[in-house]
Every structure is written in C-alpha cells, then in structure tokens.
Design an enzyme around this catalytic site. Structure first.
Site, PDB file in Angstrom:
ATOM      1  N   GLY A  38       0.847  -1.205   0.000  1.00  0.00           N
ATOM      2  CA  GLY A  38       0.000   0.000   0.000  1.00  0.00           C
ATOM      3  C   GLY A  38       0.879   1.250   0.000  1.00  0.00           C
ATOM      4  O   GLY A  38       0.695   2.164  -0.814  1.00  0.00           O
ATOM      5  N   HIS A  39       1.849   1.264   0.911  1.00  0.00           N
ATOM      6  CA  HIS A  39       2.788   2.390   0.950  1.00  0.00           C
ATOM      7  C   HIS A  39       3.542   2.515  -0.378  1.00  0.00           C
ATOM      8  O   HIS A  39       3.772   3.619  -0.868  1.00  0.00           O
ATOM      9  CB  HIS A  39       3.818   2.182   2.065  1.00  0.00           C
ATOM     10  CG  HIS A  39       3.238   2.101   3.450  1.00  0.00           C
ATOM     11  ND1 HIS A  39       3.356   0.988   4.229  1.00  0.00           N
ATOM     12  CD2 HIS A  39       2.551   3.010   4.195  1.00  0.00           C
ATOM     13  CE1 HIS A  39       2.775   1.196   5.404  1.00  0.00           C
ATOM     14  NE2 HIS A  39       2.275   2.412   5.415  1.00  0.00           N
ATOM     15  N   GLN A  63      -1.479  10.218  18.119  1.00  0.00           N
ATOM     16  CA  GLN A  63      -2.706   9.684  17.518  1.00  0.00           C
ATOM     17  C   GLN A  63      -3.124   8.338  18.098  1.00  0.00           C
ATOM     18  O   GLN A  63      -4.077   7.722  17.627  1.00  0.00           O
ATOM     19  CB  GLN A  63      -2.566   9.606  15.996  1.00  0.00           C
ATOM     20  CG  GLN A  63      -1.636   8.521  15.487  1.00  0.00           C
ATOM     21  CD  GLN A  63      -1.414   8.656  13.979  1.00  0.00           C
ATOM     22  OE1 GLN A  63      -0.815   9.606  13.503  1.00  0.00           O
ATOM     23  NE2 GLN A  63      -1.924   7.691  13.224  1.00  0.00           N
ATOM     24  N   GLU A 150      -6.653   5.848   0.329  1.00  0.00           N
ATOM     25  CA  GLU A 150      -8.087   5.758   0.638  1.00  0.00           C
ATOM     26  C   GLU A 150      -8.362   4.716   1.703  1.00  0.00           C
ATOM     27  O   GLU A 150      -9.455   4.653   2.250  1.00  0.00           O
ATOM     28  CB  GLU A 150      -8.878   5.417  -0.640  1.00  0.00           C
ATOM     29  CG  GLU A 150      -8.935   6.561  -1.624  1.00  0.00           C
ATOM     30  CD  GLU A 150      -9.797   6.265  -2.838  1.00  0.00           C
ATOM     31  OE1 GLU A 150     -10.390   5.161  -2.906  1.00  0.00           O
ATOM     32  OE2 GLU A 150      -9.878   7.131  -3.721  1.00  0.00           O
ATOM     33  N   VAL A 178      -4.895  -0.620  -1.836  1.00  0.00           N
ATOM     34  CA  VAL A 178      -4.190  -1.768  -2.404  1.00  0.00           C
ATOM     35  C   VAL A 178      -4.498  -2.991  -1.530  1.00  0.00           C
ATOM     36  O   VAL A 178      -4.362  -2.927  -0.309  1.00  0.00           O
ATOM     37  CB  VAL A 178      -2.665  -1.523  -2.448  1.00  0.00           C
ATOM     38  CG1 VAL A 178      -1.955  -2.721  -3.074  1.00  0.00           C
ATOM     39  CG2 VAL A 178      -2.356  -0.244  -3.218  1.00  0.00           C
TER      40      VAL A 178
END
Ligand code: AMP
Length: 283
Positions: A38-39, A63, A150, A178
C-alpha cells in the site's frame, strides 16, 4: 540508498537547497513505517508526479489513545530503508519522538465535525493527533504534493479539509486501496494476525463483495445492506466485535438510500487486532 534525516533543521536545509538549485517538485508520503505494498503504491505515484520523493517514518504517539497499540506497533527502520531504496525514494525523514514533540508542546489541530464521527467515536483524540502531526510534517517538508491512501478514508477527508481550511500550499493526492490477492487490504497491523485470524479477516472484503452484489440487484436501502454486512462478518470465527458498519456519501454524510460513489466503512476486531477498511459503491 535514500538520504536519511532524523533532525528537522537538517532535513529542511537539504530540501531547500535542492529546491533552489534545481527548482525540483517535491512529493511527500507520510507513513508510520513497516512499509508494505500500500505504501509502495503511494511512493510510486509520487515518483511519477515529482522530481523528488520524501517518505516520513514516524509512529506518532499523539494519535494513539490509552490502551491502544502504540508500544507494540511494528517498527523496523532498516527494513523500511531497504524498501525505500528499492523504490527509489530520495529522502527518508525518521525523527525521534522528542524532535517532533519537544518539551512544552501544547498545540492541537481540530477539524471539527468530521473528527468525532465513525473512527473518531471509537478512538477519541485520534484525528487531532493525525491532523497535528500531518500539519507539522507538511510544514517541515514543504512538499508540492502529499500522498494519502483511501484505506484511511476518514483521515484523507480530514486532511483535505485541513489543507483547504488553512490554505496550505500543497496538493493532496489520494491513492486507491491496495489489497492482497485474496482481498485483504494491506496494513502494517496485519502482522498481528494469526493464520486463522487472517482467514476470518477476509470476511471484511467478502462482505463488500456481497454488499456490492445486493446493491447491483437493486437493494438500495443502506440499513438492509449494513445488516447483511454485519451478519456476514459476525458469522466468522475470531471476529470479536464490530465497532461500526456505516454507509456514507463521499464526504462522510450518512446515507439512507445508496447511490454510486457512496462509501461503506467498517471497523472490525479480529482477535485483538482492530482492522478498518472501506469500499466505494457502484450502483
Ligand atoms: P500508515 O503507515 O498506516 O499510517 O499509512 C500511511 C499511508 O499509507 C496512509 O496515507 C494510508 O492511508 C496509506 N495506506 C496504508 N495502507 C494502504 C493500502 N492498503 N492501500 C493504499 N494506501 C494505504
């Protein structure tokens, strides 16, 4: 090898000097490390669109809530640097916590209204931590474009809002989710899953396919689709609970009747691992 920086001043000076010499455009990919495909997709998109790509690796304590997985979050800088090298990343920024939050730090960025729904309801303060660190990182790196997945859809919407509201001189570029071949969305947290849990986690993606099929067949009432998703996911072993299943428009407003472009958003506990995922609906 990408150039590695741990200090804010050193990174700033370096990027500013390159900019002056070459008028290079800078793409920025903020991450918490333990890089996966994904990254990589974010990095590849940045490389296509910019002269220089900067990746930050920072597990942001602000966070994470109390009792969350800050301490056990996977970290491996050498592995990440090797991946960044393979991908042709120019600069890696990996600051220690005390450089990002020196003593006396008191400022929080609050994107009102979007930060306390969905994820924000279950992870109080999470998005303040996200917005604050992303604003800091954007100020430090000063990129032309910044890349967000996303996969963290609400986060993307909050960053877009913040960038607009605060007139930040950066273009936010979103990248679709992904997935692994079997449909599981890549996440650094997937490393927590046992083999059996991973199998159960596939129910999330499969519930989206089921929902998509029901919707294509004309079932457009959000409530019915949400119930079907819940029942399907909960029928799998190792699924401990569902924090939420929601259907919203692209701006995270709840929907009653589903239309194309709406999002299904879920957060599911599989064993002791909390997974989030989402799906863009086609009608
Ligand atoms: P993280 O390291 O989890 O904070 O993620 C860093 C960035 O990568 C965020 O913008 C994420 O949305 C994005 N990202 C994480 N997983 C995926 C994925 N499976 N597909 C696309 N983007 C992703």
């Amino acid at each position: 090898m990408p150039l590695l920086f741990k200090g804010v001043k050193e990174l700033r000076n370096h990027i500013n000097s390159i900019r002056k010499q070459e008028k290079a455009s800078v793409g920025f990919v903020p991450t918490m490390g333990f890089l996966h495909d994904g990254h990589k997709e974010l990095i590849r998109t940045s490389k296509l669109q910019n002269d220089l790509t900067v990746v930050s690796i920072f597990v942001n304590p602000m966070q994470f809530g109390e009792g969350e997985d800050y301490d056990r979050y996977p970290r491996d800088l050498d592995r990440d640097l090797a991946i960044c090298e393979e991908e042709g990343v120019d600069i890696v920024f990996a600051p220690p916590v005390e450089k990002m939050y020196p003593e006396g730090f008191r400022t929080e960025v609050v994107v009102k209204g979007i930060e306390d729904i969905l994820e924000g309801k279950f992870r109080q303060g999470h998005f303040r931590g996200v917005a604050t660190v992303v604003l800091k990182l954007l100020n430090i790196v000063n990129p032309n474009r910044a890349y967000f997945g996303e996969k963290d859809y609400q986060q993307l919407k909050i960053i877009e809002r913040m960038v607009t509201d605060l007139n930040l001189p950066v273009e936010v570029v979103s990248v679709p989710i992904v997935r692994e071949e079997d449909g599981l969305a890549y996440s650094s947290r997937n490393t927590y899953l046992s083999e059996e849990e991973r199998e159960s986690a596939l129910s999330i993606y499969r519930s989206f396919l089921l929902a998509q099929k029901l919707i294509k067949n004309g079932n457009l009432e959000a409530e019915n689709i949400k119930v079907a998703i819940r029942e399907f996911i909960l029928s799998h072993p190792n699924v401990k609970k569902i924090d939420y299943v929601e259907i919203t428009d692209e701006n995270l407003n709840r929907k009653d009747i589903i239309e194309s472009g709406d999002r299904i958003l879920v957060a599911v506990w599989v064993g002791n691992t909390r997974l989030i995922d989402n799906w863009k609906v086609e009608v």
